[in-house]
Design a protein around this motif. Sequence first.
Motif, PDB file in Angstrom:
ATOM      1  N   UNK A   1      25.184  49.896  18.909  1.00  0.00           N
ATOM      2  CA  UNK A   1      23.795  50.305  18.665  1.00  0.00           C
ATOM      3  C   UNK A   1      22.987  49.156  18.083  1.00  0.00           C
ATOM      4  N   UNK A   2      23.583  48.428  17.126  1.00  0.00           N
ATOM      5  CA  UNK A   2      22.892  47.307  16.498  1.00  0.00           C
ATOM      6  C   UNK A   2      22.627  46.193  17.502  1.00  0.00           C
ATOM      7  N   UNK A   3      23.685  45.737  18.153  1.00  0.00           N
ATOM      8  CA  UNK A   3      23.554  44.565  19.013  1.00  0.00           C
ATOM      9  C   UNK A   3      22.654  44.826  20.214  1.00  0.00           C
ATOM     10  N   UNK A   4      22.798  45.996  20.811  1.00  0.00           N
ATOM     11  CA  UNK A   4      21.954  46.313  21.950  1.00  0.00           C
ATOM     12  C   UNK A   4      20.515  46.532  21.512  1.00  0.00           C
ATOM     13  N   UNK A   5      20.334  47.236  20.388  1.00  0.00           N
ATOM     14  CA  UNK A   5      18.985  47.476  19.881  1.00  0.00           C
ATOM     15  C   UNK A   5      18.269  46.195  19.523  1.00  0.00           C
ATOM     16  N   UNK A   6      18.972  45.273  18.844  1.00  0.00           N
ATOM     17  CA  UNK A   6      18.352  44.001  18.477  1.00  0.00           C
ATOM     18  C   UNK A   6      18.058  43.166  19.720  1.00  0.00           C
ATOM     19  N   UNK A   7      18.981  43.157  20.670  1.00  0.00           N
ATOM     20  CA  UNK A   7      18.752  42.391  21.898  1.00  0.00           C
ATOM     21  C   UNK A   7      17.530  42.904  22.643  1.00  0.00           C
ATOM     22  N   UNK A   8      17.403  44.220  22.737  1.00  0.00           N
ATOM     23  CA  UNK A   8      16.231  44.813  23.397  1.00  0.00           C
ATOM     24  C   UNK A   8      14.961  44.450  22.624  1.00  0.00           C
ATOM     25  N   UNK A   9      15.023  44.551  21.287  1.00  0.00           N
ATOM     26  CA  UNK A   9      13.865  44.214  20.468  1.00  0.00           C
ATOM     27  C   UNK A   9      13.456  42.760  20.621  1.00  0.00           C
ATOM     28  N   UNK A  10      14.434  41.853  20.735  1.00  0.00           N
ATOM     29  CA  UNK A  10      14.121  40.425  20.918  1.00  0.00           C
ATOM     30  C   UNK A  10      13.409  40.182  22.234  1.00  0.00           C
ATOM     31  N   UNK A  11      13.907  40.801  23.293  1.00  0.00           N
ATOM     32  CA  UNK A  11      13.273  40.632  24.603  1.00  0.00           C
ATOM     33  C   UNK A  11      11.854  41.184  24.569  1.00  0.00           C
ATOM     34  N   UNK A  12      11.684  42.345  23.945  1.00  0.00           N
ATOM     35  CA  UNK A  12      10.374  42.980  23.870  1.00  0.00           C
ATOM     36  C   UNK A  12       9.379  42.123  23.091  1.00  0.00           C
ATOM     37  N   UNK A  13       9.784  41.653  21.921  1.00  0.00           N
ATOM     38  CA  UNK A  13       8.872  40.868  21.088  1.00  0.00           C
ATOM     39  C   UNK A  13       8.584  39.500  21.713  1.00  0.00           C
ATOM     40  N   UNK A  14       9.587  38.897  22.363  1.00  0.00           N
ATOM     41  CA  UNK A  14       9.353  37.630  23.050  1.00  0.00           C
ATOM     42  C   UNK A  14       8.354  37.813  24.187  1.00  0.00           C
ATOM     43  N   UNK A  15       8.489  38.911  24.915  1.00  0.00           N
ATOM     44  CA  UNK A  15       7.522  39.209  25.969  1.00  0.00           C
ATOM     45  C   UNK A  15       6.129  39.408  25.409  1.00  0.00           C
ATOM     46  N   UNK A  16       6.056  40.063  24.252  1.00  0.00           N
ATOM     47  CA  UNK A  16       4.751  40.271  23.614  1.00  0.00           C
ATOM     48  C   UNK A  16       4.140  38.943  23.178  1.00  0.00           C
TER      49      UNK A  16
ATOM     50  N   UNK B   1      14.734  36.723  11.163  1.00  0.00           N
ATOM     51  CA  UNK B   1      14.114  36.629  12.474  1.00  0.00           C
ATOM     52  C   UNK B   1      12.680  37.109  12.438  1.00  0.00           C
ATOM     53  N   UNK B   2      12.013  37.092  13.577  1.00  0.00           N
ATOM     54  CA  UNK B   2      10.618  37.543  13.630  1.00  0.00           C
ATOM     55  C   UNK B   2      10.419  39.003  13.252  1.00  0.00           C
TER      56      UNK B   2
ATOM     57  N   UNK C   1       2.429  29.471  15.636  1.00  0.00           N
ATOM     58  CA  UNK C   1       3.313  30.515  15.092  1.00  0.00           C
ATOM     59  C   UNK C   1       3.961  31.316  16.213  1.00  0.00           C
ATOM     60  N   UNK C   2       3.180  31.662  17.226  1.00  0.00           N
ATOM     61  CA  UNK C   2       3.714  32.445  18.349  1.00  0.00           C
ATOM     62  C   UNK C   2       4.774  31.644  19.104  1.00  0.00           C
ATOM     63  N   UNK C   3       4.537  30.350  19.285  1.00  0.00           N
ATOM     64  CA  UNK C   3       5.533  29.507  19.964  1.00  0.00           C
ATOM     65  C   UNK C   3       6.832  29.460  19.163  1.00  0.00           C
ATOM     66  N   UNK C   4       6.719  29.294  17.830  1.00  0.00           N
ATOM     67  CA  UNK C   4       7.914  29.269  16.977  1.00  0.00           C
ATOM     68  C   UNK C   4       8.670  30.600  17.055  1.00  0.00           C
ATOM     69  N   UNK C   5       7.919  31.691  17.011  1.00  0.00           N
ATOM     70  CA  UNK C   5       8.536  33.020  17.095  1.00  0.00           C
ATOM     71  C   UNK C   5       9.260  33.184  18.426  1.00  0.00           C
ATOM     72  N   UNK C   6       8.586  32.806  19.490  1.00  0.00           N
ATOM     73  CA  UNK C   6       9.169  32.938  20.824  1.00  0.00           C
ATOM     74  C   UNK C   6      10.477  32.162  20.939  1.00  0.00           C
ATOM     75  N   UNK C   7      10.491  30.934  20.456  1.00  0.00           N
ATOM     76  CA  UNK C   7      11.697  30.110  20.549  1.00  0.00           C
ATOM     77  C   UNK C   7      12.829  30.700  19.718  1.00  0.00           C
ATOM     78  N   UNK C   8      12.502  31.201  18.506  1.00  0.00           N
ATOM     79  CA  UNK C   8      13.584  31.750  17.695  1.00  0.00           C
ATOM     80  C   UNK C   8      14.141  33.046  18.268  1.00  0.00           C
ATOM     81  N   UNK C   9      13.296  33.818  18.915  1.00  0.00           N
ATOM     82  CA  UNK C   9      13.771  35.060  19.522  1.00  0.00           C
ATOM     83  C   UNK C   9      14.848  34.800  20.564  1.00  0.00           C
ATOM     84  N   UNK C  10      14.734  33.681  21.256  1.00  0.00           N
ATOM     85  CA  UNK C  10      15.768  33.344  22.229  1.00  0.00           C
ATOM     86  C   UNK C  10      17.104  33.113  21.532  1.00  0.00           C
ATOM     87  N   UNK C  11      17.067  32.428  20.373  1.00  0.00           N
ATOM     88  CA  UNK C  11      18.298  32.188  19.612  1.00  0.00           C
ATOM     89  C   UNK C  11      18.882  33.498  19.096  1.00  0.00           C
ATOM     90  N   UNK C  12      18.037  34.388  18.586  1.00  0.00           N
ATOM     91  CA  UNK C  12      18.523  35.670  18.050  1.00  0.00           C
ATOM     92  C   UNK C  12      19.112  36.524  19.164  1.00  0.00           C
TER      93      UNK C  12
END
Length: 446
Positions: free
Chosen positions: A114-129, A38-39, A304-315
């Motif tokens: 811890x893993x699933x919640x942490x990764x989910x939070x990280x995905x939302x954060x990075x997608x927002x960024x 992932x990103x 690159x940012x668009x690709x990252x954003x789209x993959x974060x939704x899948x993750x």
Amino acid sequence: MGEASPVPPPPDAGAAFVLESKGNWWHAGFHLTTAIVGPTILTLPYAFRGLGWGVGLAALTVVGAVTFYAYTLMSKVLDHCEKQGRRHIRFRELAADVLGSGWMFYFVVFFQTAINTGVSIGCVLLAGECLKIMYSSLSPHGPLRLYHFIVMVTVVLILLSQLPSFHSLRHINLVSLFLSLGYTTLVAAGCINAGYSRNAPPRNYSLDSSKVQRTFNAFTSISILASLYGNGILPEIQATMAPPATGKMVKGLMLCYSVIIVTFYSAAVSGYWAFGNKVNSNVLNSLLPDSGPSLAPTWLLGLAVVFVLLQLLAIGLVYSQVAYEIIEKNSADIKKSKFSKRNLVPRLILRTLYMVFCGFMAAMLPFFGDIVAVVGAIGFIPLDFVLPMLLYNISIGPSKRSAIHWINIFIMVVFTGVGIMGAFASIRKLVLDAHQFKLFSNDVVG
């Protein structure tokens, strides 16, 4: 070790919906690739700055080899249990069955959560960024802040969360695989361009002068590597395959690790080479410095940012599946269809609440690099570097004189120590970084 019941208990609603899946090994490969590649690999140059060139490349290779070995062992344990009439679709139940003690169930539940919640939070954060990066390039002084974009991402994930099962994500995860190859290629090209640019930043590959700080940085970096290779949902992924699943998972792992070799090394080497120990926790931010011109073509970074954003939704969807399965275990009616009103309404409400929680935490605590390190230390290391070897030694029972028995013991001991030190170092860095941010900050710290 606990005795297995000769007749497995009837599945609950969560299990029944999972067992309807009819996936093949390549579908498992798509799921695995989305879960691992992932990103977050954009933090690899940041991990290298705490290790340097030689140790960084060695650690990247060793951690990769150990995880591939661990996942292969876990797949063999799952195959062994399935042949005995006990097909496990949950990590926590596999551990409780093999180790035969009730506390292990809750031990794995804690770390998986811890893993699933942490990764989910990280995905939302990075997608927002990612959205903020695109917005800032178009409107540098616009009124929208990071948390506004996090809200947007959360709304999209709420809509996508209504896909009913893990298996229903297989086509999304195939696209995710190609997206990871795409943005890694673009970022590596951008870093090479930055390194040769006349505006290239001065590069310094030295480590911290303080031995104590250097040690903490090294363990934090190893925790990041563990989280990047980590996959705390392998039993859940194997459960998406049509039975018998025996032997199929290794093929899925081969597909996944082929993508890993291409993406991990290209991102790590190009990013660290271009920026050295000044690299940001997200190398995209290094390519887009706060002052001065962009260090890569605008079209390249935008794509690159668009690709990252789209993959974060899948993750985000993949790592939410364990939470959703737990929700439906207790809220769904096994006698009703997944799409019946009785099951649809609770699914809509409860999955929405889960994603709102992840979005709120992402907006409130913008610690992307530090979150990755903490999750790696306290979550991925126990589940991916200790438990698979323990489960294999107990369930398969290789001879105590065999090499595989002692290799497993060695890996467990070493990574238990690494996990303890990594957790201490990562939490310490999180505390040290606390003064750099305020609640609902407009910037990701790190």
